[in-house]
Design an enzyme around this catalytic site. Structure first.
Site, short mmCIF file in Angstrom:
data_model
loop_
_atom_site.label_atom_id
_atom_site.label_comp_id
_atom_site.label_asym_id
_atom_site.label_seq_id
_atom_site.Cartn_x
_atom_site.Cartn_y
_atom_site.Cartn_z
N TYR A 1 37.31 0.13 15.01
CA TYR A 1 38.07 1.37 14.86
C TYR A 1 37.14 2.53 14.49
CZ TYR A 1 41.18 4.82 12.71
OH TYR A 1 41.83 5.99 12.38
N SER A 39 38.51 10.93 11.85
CA SER A 39 38.66 10.18 10.61
C SER A 39 37.32 10.08 9.91
CB SER A 39 39.20 8.77 10.89
OG SER A 39 39.13 7.95 9.73
#
Length: 252
Positions: free
Chosen positions: A157, A144
């Site tokens: 995260y 990501s």
């Protein structure tokens, strides 16, 4: 083995209910992929995704897989490879979680880190060993842009994706010359079940668009796929944004 035109004939998805992975498999099945293995925790949703691809010309298997249960990875994944070569493995599991919850409850943060990073390292190494033994195959790791430079509003995260990205990049280097390879996929904000109810981020995209970029990257032999592609120069510049300004951006 891939067919005469280089098309993927068999795919294993780790995180079988992933929207991005499912969209990718849909494109692969439309392009002659004939064996699909969806690995994940048993659920009605996993069965529904399997039914979506099952047809007279496509064999679909469901394998029980828990990212956090690293002690089971070698056995579960070994059984999939023992049943036949795998051209493509998509490592797509992960949890987003809530930053405020993580800061109040470190144990919850550890659980997320265990799935997103520790589980990925374990599964990735097992898969790499099997692909090396085959002498061919690709591991596509869903990273990501959140890991390129972590933000205040989701740094737990983001840190797992930063670690995963570094691991996957290094694993790709380790596989050079073996016939196997790694593709690191860096999507931006994706409208999916994971982000349902959230306000879309800049340059928001969809699972289907990311899937198209993944398939195109596989065909072109890319080692890194940014989706959308304009995120690559953007985050190249964002690496150098001064800390105080970056913190302000991260609080939005």
């Amino acid at each position: 083995m891939r067919d005469a035109t280089g098309g993927v004939q068999s795919v294993l998805v780790l995180g079988g209910t992933s929207d991005i992975a499912a969209a990718t498999v849909e494109q692969l099945v439309a392009d002659r992929c004939r064996r699909v293995v969806l690995a994940g925790r048993p659920s009605e949703r996993l069965d529904a995704v399997a039914d979506r691809f099952r047809s007279p010309s496509v064999s679909v298997e469901v394998a029980p897989f828990d990212a956090a249960a690293t002690e089971t990875h070698e056995k579960v994944l070994g059984e999939v490879f023992d049943a036949g070569d795998v051209d493509l493995v998509i490592l797509a599991f992960g949890v987003l979680g809530d930053q405020e919850t993580f800061e109040r409850d470190p144990a919850a943060a550890v659980e997320a880190v265990t799935v997103n990073y520790t589980g990925a390292v374990s599964a990735g190494l097992v898969v790499a060993d099997r692909l090396r033994a085959q002498g061919h195959g690709t591991l596509a790791v869903l990273s990501s842009v959140a890991g390129v430079r972590t933000r205040r509003d989701n740094f737990v995260y983001g840190s797992t994706k930063a670690g995963l990205d570094g691991f996957a990049t290094g694993l790709g280097d380790a596989l050079v010359g073996s016939g196997a390879r790694v593709v690191v996929v860096r999507p931006g904000w994706v409208a999916s079940r994971m982000t349902e109810g959230m306000e879309p981020g800049p340059f928001a995209t969809t699972p289907e668009a990311v899937a198209r970029d993944i398939v195109a990257g596989l065909r072109r032999g890319r080692s890194t796929v940014w989706s959308p592609s304009l995120l690559q120069p953007l985050f190249g510049a964002l690496r150098y944004v001064p800390g105080p300004l970056w913190r302000r951006l991260g609080d939005r």
